[in-house]
Design a protein around this motif. Structure first.
Motif, mmCIF file in Angstrom:
data_model
loop_
_atom_site.group_PDB
_atom_site.id
_atom_site.type_symbol
_atom_site.label_atom_id
_atom_site.label_comp_id
_atom_site.label_asym_id
_atom_site.label_seq_id
_atom_site.Cartn_x
_atom_site.Cartn_y
_atom_site.Cartn_z
ATOM 1 N N TYR A 249 2.425 2.102 -0.171
ATOM 2 C CA TYR A 249 2.634 2.033 -1.611
ATOM 3 C C TYR A 249 3.891 1.216 -1.893
ATOM 4 N N THR A 250 3.805 0.377 -2.923
ATOM 5 C CA THR A 250 4.973 -0.401 -3.334
ATOM 6 C C THR A 250 5.985 0.545 -3.972
ATOM 7 N N PRO A 251 7.223 0.096 -4.182
ATOM 8 C CA PRO A 251 8.215 0.952 -4.842
ATOM 9 C C PRO A 251 7.786 1.415 -6.245
ATOM 10 N N THR A 252 6.903 0.663 -6.880
ATOM 11 C CA THR A 252 6.416 1.062 -8.206
ATOM 12 C C THR A 252 5.162 1.937 -8.128
ATOM 13 N N GLY A 253 4.708 2.280 -6.907
ATOM 14 C CA GLY A 253 3.588 3.195 -6.735
ATOM 15 C C GLY A 253 2.222 2.556 -6.659
ATOM 16 N N VAL A 254 2.139 1.242 -6.464
ATOM 17 C CA VAL A 254 0.847 0.561 -6.365
ATOM 18 C C VAL A 254 0.383 0.604 -4.904
ATOM 19 N N ALA A 255 -0.847 1.049 -4.692
ATOM 20 C CA ALA A 255 -1.406 1.151 -3.338
ATOM 21 C C ALA A 255 -1.782 -0.225 -2.810
ATOM 22 N N VAL A 256 -1.509 -0.442 -1.522
ATOM 23 C CA VAL A 256 -1.901 -1.677 -0.848
ATOM 24 C C VAL A 256 -2.321 -1.317 0.579
#
Length: 163
Positions: A19-26
């Protein structure tokens, strides 16, 4: 200009979900795609293509795909670069997936033929105490092949045939 990629292959290892620091899953995984021709020894070679998928598709890929799973990817090629610890520029070419399709049931064996009639949808067993919303198919009965040969003749008139 067109930048479109469609691939069908098998995962070389389980997807890595972050997860990115902003909470987006990758999620990242590598897809092994067979070439259409054989080499001089008669063996079929494969290309190993890195794939990146974002958001809900990333979470689905991480939850339902495993090493060896057959998957279809629709996306675009992207090239990026960064400077490594030694100060060298490193270039990475990968497929950014818009869509990932699961092309076989979860847990199907590679090369084992068609296992659809023997196994039901994912988590269709007797494990009813697990009410996980990621598995909406858990209450369906096991899949039965409607075209299985039961020894009876099939009664179809010529008017019912589409050809």
């Amino acid at each position: 200009m067109i930048n479109r990629v469609i691939l069908v292959g098998r995962l070389t290892k389980n997807p890595e979900l972050r997860y990115t620091p902003t909470g987006v899953a990758v999620a990242n995984f590598t897809l092994a795609v067979n070439r259409t021709f054989t080499n001089q020894q008669g063996e079929r070679e494969a290309d190993f293509i890195p794939v990146v998928v974002w958001r809900r598709q990333a979470e689905n890929a991480a939850n339902f795909l495993t090493k060896g799973s057959l998957a279809g990817v629709d996306g675009r090629i992207q090239t990026r670069s960064y400077e490594n610890n030694e100060g060298r520029r490193v270039y990475i070419t990968e497929v950014v997936a818009d869509s990932v399709q699961f092309l076989e049931p979860k847990g199907a064996k590679q090369g084992g033929g068609n296992n659809f009639a023997q196994q039901g949808p994912p988590n269709s067993g007797n494990n009813n105490n697990n009410n996980n919303s990621n598995h909406p198919n858990q209450d369906y009965p096991p899949f039965e092949d409607p075209f299985a040969n039961d020894g009876k003749p099939i009664d179809i008139s010529d008017d019912d045939l589409p050809f």
